[in-house]
Design a protein around this motif. Structure first.
Motif, PDB file in Angstrom:
ATOM      1  N   ASN A 177      -3.710  -0.390  -8.113  1.00 39.72           N
ATOM      2  CA  ASN A 177      -4.081   0.465  -8.965  1.00 39.72           C
ATOM      3  C   ASN A 177      -3.112   1.308 -10.003  1.00 39.72           C
ATOM      4  N   ILE A 178      -3.967   1.781 -10.923  1.00 40.88           N
ATOM      5  CA  ILE A 178      -2.986   2.844 -12.360  1.00 40.88           C
ATOM      6  C   ILE A 178      -4.364   3.837 -11.722  1.00 40.88           C
ATOM      7  N   GLU A 179      -2.938   4.965 -11.432  1.00 42.90           N
ATOM      8  CA  GLU A 179      -3.875   5.958 -11.497  1.00 42.90           C
ATOM      9  C   GLU A 179      -2.816   7.243 -12.103  1.00 42.90           C
ATOM     10  N   LYS A 180      -3.849   8.478 -12.500  1.00 36.09           N
ATOM     11  CA  LYS A 180      -3.135   9.115 -13.455  1.00 36.09           C
ATOM     12  C   LYS A 180      -2.873  10.618 -12.953  1.00 36.09           C
ATOM     13  N   THR A 181      -2.289  11.263 -12.121  1.00 36.86           N
ATOM     14  CA  THR A 181      -1.153  12.193 -10.613  1.00 36.86           C
ATOM     15  C   THR A 181      -1.218  13.474 -11.678  1.00 36.86           C
ATOM     16  N   ALA A 182      -0.823  13.602 -12.847  1.00 35.43           N
ATOM     17  CA  ALA A 182      -0.937  14.387 -13.661  1.00 35.43           C
ATOM     18  C   ALA A 182      -0.992  14.699 -14.909  1.00 35.43           C
ATOM     19  N   ASP A 183      -1.470  15.829 -15.461  1.00 30.71           N
ATOM     20  CA  ASP A 183      -1.114  15.451 -17.310  1.00 30.71           C
ATOM     21  C   ASP A 183      -0.719  14.084 -17.443  1.00 30.71           C
ATOM     22  N   ASP A 184       0.645  14.479 -16.653  1.00 31.67           N
ATOM     23  CA  ASP A 184       1.832  13.530 -17.876  1.00 31.67           C
ATOM     24  C   ASP A 184       2.709  12.819 -16.409  1.00 31.67           C
ATOM     25  N   ALA A 185       1.527  12.928 -15.597  1.00 32.74           N
ATOM     26  CA  ALA A 185       2.216  11.724 -14.891  1.00 32.74           C
ATOM     27  C   ALA A 185       0.749  10.510 -14.154  1.00 32.74           C
ATOM     28  N   TYR A 186       1.813   9.220 -13.683  1.00 39.33           N
ATOM     29  CA  TYR A 186       1.013   8.187 -13.420  1.00 39.33           C
ATOM     30  C   TYR A 186       1.898   7.440 -12.097  1.00 39.33           C
ATOM     31  N   ARG A 187       0.468   6.848 -11.709  1.00 41.80           N
ATOM     32  CA  ARG A 187       1.717   6.199 -10.203  1.00 41.80           C
ATOM     33  C   ARG A 187       1.038   4.530 -10.471  1.00 41.80           C
ATOM     34  N   ILE A 188       1.768   3.346  -9.980  1.00 44.04           N
ATOM     35  CA  ILE A 188       1.153   1.894 -10.491  1.00 44.04           C
ATOM     36  C   ILE A 188       1.537   2.011  -8.454  1.00 44.04           C
ATOM     37  N   SER A 189       0.208   1.548  -8.224  1.00 46.11           N
ATOM     38  CA  SER A 189       0.415   1.139  -6.530  1.00 46.11           C
ATOM     39  C   SER A 189      -0.026  -0.383  -6.191  1.00 46.11           C
ATOM     40  N   ILE A 190       1.095  -1.278  -6.304  1.00 48.69           N
ATOM     41  CA  ILE A 190       0.817  -2.733  -5.950  1.00 48.69           C
ATOM     42  C   ILE A 190       0.633  -3.098  -4.174  1.00 48.69           C
ATOM     43  N   ALA A 191      -0.504  -3.497  -3.814  1.00 51.25           N
ATOM     44  CA  ALA A 191       0.521  -4.569  -2.553  1.00 51.25           C
ATOM     45  C   ALA A 191       0.622  -5.464  -2.454  1.00 51.25           C
ATOM     46  N   VAL A 192       1.867  -5.068  -1.669  1.00 48.74           N
ATOM     47  CA  VAL A 192       2.504  -6.134  -1.112  1.00 48.74           C
ATOM     48  C   VAL A 192       2.358  -6.353   0.079  1.00 48.74           C
ATOM     49  N   ALA A 193       2.113  -6.794   0.768  1.00 46.89           N
ATOM     50  CA  ALA A 193       1.616  -6.904   2.213  1.00 46.89           C
ATOM     51  C   ALA A 193       2.322  -8.268   2.806  1.00 46.89           C
ATOM     52  N   GLY A 194       3.450  -7.842   3.193  1.00 45.36           N
ATOM     53  CA  GLY A 194       4.420  -9.449   4.056  1.00 45.36           C
ATOM     54  C   GLY A 194       5.700  -9.720   2.877  1.00 45.36           C
ATOM     55  N   PHE A 195       5.626  -9.164   2.547  1.00 39.98           N
ATOM     56  CA  PHE A 195       7.261  -8.259   1.802  1.00 39.98           C
ATOM     57  C   PHE A 195       7.998  -7.372   2.149  1.00 39.98           C
ATOM     58  N   ALA A 196       9.465  -7.633   1.731  1.00 39.29           N
ATOM     59  CA  ALA A 196      10.325  -6.740   2.857  1.00 39.29           C
ATOM     60  C   ALA A 196      10.488  -5.548   1.152  1.00 39.29           C
ATOM     61  N   GLU A 197      10.873  -4.657   0.902  1.00 37.46           N
ATOM     62  CA  GLU A 197      12.009  -3.972  -0.104  1.00 37.46           C
ATOM     63  C   GLU A 197      12.960  -5.000  -0.417  1.00 37.46           C
ATOM     64  N   SER A 198      13.132  -5.672   0.321  1.00 32.53           N
ATOM     65  CA  SER A 198      15.114  -6.596  -0.096  1.00 32.53           C
ATOM     66  C   SER A 198      14.128  -7.533  -0.572  1.00 32.53           C
ATOM     67  N   ASP A 199      12.005  -8.226  -0.486  1.00 37.22           N
ATOM     68  CA  ASP A 199      12.266  -9.527  -1.788  1.00 37.22           C
ATOM     69  C   ASP A 199      11.343  -8.515  -2.899  1.00 37.22           C
ATOM     70  N   LEU A 200      11.417  -7.515  -3.362  1.00 39.10           N
ATOM     71  CA  LEU A 200      10.886  -6.827  -4.508  1.00 39.10           C
ATOM     72  C   LEU A 200      11.849  -6.668  -5.056  1.00 39.10           C
ATOM     73  N   SER A 201      11.664  -6.466  -6.841  1.00 35.37           N
ATOM     74  CA  SER A 201      12.135  -6.027  -7.623  1.00 35.37           C
ATOM     75  C   SER A 201      11.608  -5.070  -9.045  1.00 35.37           C
ATOM     76  N   VAL A 202      12.266  -4.239  -8.819  1.00 33.43           N
ATOM     77  CA  VAL A 202      10.864  -3.447 -10.054  1.00 33.43           C
ATOM     78  C   VAL A 202      12.736  -3.048 -11.614  1.00 33.43           C
ATOM     79  N   GLU A 203      11.871  -3.521 -12.286  1.00 39.29           N
ATOM     80  CA  GLU A 203      12.812  -3.466 -13.432  1.00 39.29           C
ATOM     81  C   GLU A 203      12.210  -2.820 -14.375  1.00 39.29           C
ATOM     82  N   VAL A 204      12.702  -1.925 -15.765  1.00 38.58           N
ATOM     83  CA  VAL A 204      12.133  -1.974 -17.332  1.00 38.58           C
ATOM     84  C   VAL A 204      13.048  -2.573 -18.048  1.00 38.58           C
ATOM     85  N   LYS A 205      12.586  -3.364 -19.092  1.00 42.13           N
ATOM     86  CA  LYS A 205      12.852  -4.339 -19.872  1.00 42.13           C
ATOM     87  C   LYS A 205      12.629  -4.143 -21.657  1.00 42.13           C
TER      88      LYS A 205
END
Length: 151
Positions: free
Chosen positions: A40-68
């Motif tokens: 999901n992509i939601e607008k939480t304020a005038d200049d703020a957004y949140r991306i929510s991704i369903a990652v059932a079964g994955f631990a934090e150590s299995d996930l990677s978030v990068e900006v390139k």
């Protein structure tokens, strides 16, 4: 699927390279990106957004978030575990994925959190002062002197 020739756009515009490159990327994608994992992509304020991704079964150590280069890349890789289990039905997908989101100018990733099988990534638009609209004071009387003019 139709193919469009965007070469007239390149010839007739100056300074719109990013838009042309984005159109080229979208056209090259042809909808081959899978729907996994759902998000999901939601607008939480005038200049703020949140991306929510369903990652059932994955631990934090299995996930990677990068900006390139104005792209947010979220990926997951689950280590294969041989625990001797025999599944009759395996409906919880834990296959590796990579999902890319193109970020607009001045969008900054503020942070990410993993809670209850959901990965939440908070974004904020931070427009520099030089690009914000500003009000010009109108005065009565003489015209303002132009830079470089001689009176």
């Amino acid at each position: 699927m139709r193919s469009f020739d965007l070469s007239p756009l390149h010839r007739a515009t100056v300074g719109f390279d990013q838009i042309a490159e984005m159109l080229d990327r979208v056209m090259a994608n042809d909808g081959h990106q899978s729907g996994y994992p759902p998000y999901n992509i939601e607008k939480t304020a005038d200049d703020a957004y949140r991306i929510s991704i369903a990652v059932a079964g994955f631990a934090e150590s299995d996930l990677s978030v990068e900006v390139k280069e104005n792209s947010l890349v979220v990926s997951a890789r689950k280590a294969e575990e041989e625990d001797g289990r025999s599944y009759l039905h395996r409906g919880i997908a834990t296959r590796a994925f990579e999902r890319r989101f193109q970020l607009a100018d001045h969008i900054r990733v503020m942070g990410a959190s993993h809670l209850d099988g959901m990965l939440h990534i908070d974004l904020k638009r931070e427009v520099p002062e030089a690009l914000k609209p500003r009000r010009i004071e109108i005065t009565s009387g003489e015209r303002p002197a132009l830079a470089g003019s001689v009176n």
